[in-house]
Design a protein around this motif. Structure first.
Motif, PDB file in Angstrom:
ATOM      1  N   UNK A  75       4.511  -3.475   4.450  1.00  0.00           N
ATOM      2  CA  UNK A  75       3.138  -3.838   4.831  1.00  0.00           C
ATOM      3  C   UNK A  75       2.662  -2.998   6.007  1.00  0.00           C
ATOM      4  N   UNK A  76       3.547  -2.753   6.969  1.00  0.00           N
ATOM      5  CA  UNK A  76       3.165  -1.953   8.139  1.00  0.00           C
ATOM      6  C   UNK A  76       2.847  -0.525   7.730  1.00  0.00           C
ATOM      7  N   UNK A  77       3.611   0.030   6.816  1.00  0.00           N
ATOM      8  CA  UNK A  77       3.423   1.414   6.400  1.00  0.00           C
ATOM      9  C   UNK A  77       2.499   1.520   5.196  1.00  0.00           C
ATOM     10  N   UNK A  78       1.556   0.623   5.099  1.00  0.00           N
ATOM     11  CA  UNK A  78       0.602   0.628   3.994  1.00  0.00           C
ATOM     12  C   UNK A  78      -0.202   1.925   4.010  1.00  0.00           C
ATOM     13  N   UNK A  79      -0.389   2.499   2.873  1.00  0.00           N
ATOM     14  CA  UNK A  79      -1.152   3.742   2.776  1.00  0.00           C
ATOM     15  C   UNK A  79      -0.273   4.974   2.722  1.00  0.00           C
ATOM     16  N   UNK A  80       1.007   4.835   2.951  1.00  0.00           N
ATOM     17  CA  UNK A  80       1.911   5.979   2.856  1.00  0.00           C
ATOM     18  C   UNK A  80       2.875   5.741   1.691  1.00  0.00           C
ATOM     19  N   UNK A  81       3.730   6.697   1.470  1.00  0.00           N
ATOM     20  CA  UNK A  81       4.687   6.546   0.367  1.00  0.00           C
ATOM     21  C   UNK A  81       5.764   5.522   0.704  1.00  0.00           C
TER      22      UNK A  81
END
Length: 153
Positions: A75-81
């Protein structure tokens, strides 16, 4: 031989980027090093706490720890792979409540030992011995023997 001070080689990418208004590059690298060190220290302390938590939790709920960790990271790294980490995390979270609970090894050993009483006479002697003690003490033994009684008849 003289030891040189640890300096980073500064590269000017464009002439507009360098000027009196820009902060020196050395101050930025010190700040980023300090930030990275704080992030690494925080992650290490979090993992130590998570391992202590996992030790105290029963075997059935241990998949919650990686499930929560992977879901939060995804969830924190949303938008990345790296957002793909949320899927295995959710799978761990869904698996924890339906995880099969294994038989206690002590109970399994006890069942094996009680199966040694194979004849009807041995079984009657064992039940007479158990009758001398209260049910609070011999309750587990009586449960195992009643489960094995179906094989006797």
């Amino acid at each position: 031989m003289i030891l040189r001070a640890r300096r980073r080689g500064m590269v000017v990418w464009s002439s507009a980027a360098s000027g009196p208004a820009r902060a020196p590059a050395i101050a930025r690298t010190a700040r980023t090093r300090r930030g990275r060190r704080l992030i690494r220290t925080g992650a290490l302390l979090m993992m130590v706490g998570a391992l202590r938590f996992a030790r105290g939790v029963g075997a059935r709920w241990q998949p919650l720890l990686p499930g929560i960790s992977l879901t939060v990271a995804g969830i924190i790294m949303d938008g990345s792979s790296w957002a793909v980490l949320a899927l295995p995390g959710l799978m761990f979270l869904a698996y924890a409540p339906v995880m099969p609970v294994g038989i206690d090894p002590d109970r399994e050993r006890l069942e094996h030992e009680l199966s040694a009483y194979s004849t009807h006479a041995q079984r009657c002697d064992l039940e007479a011995t158990l009758a001398r003690y209260p049910d609070t003490v011999t309750g587990e033994l009586r449960d195992i023997l009643s489960g094995q009684a179906s094989c006797w008849k």
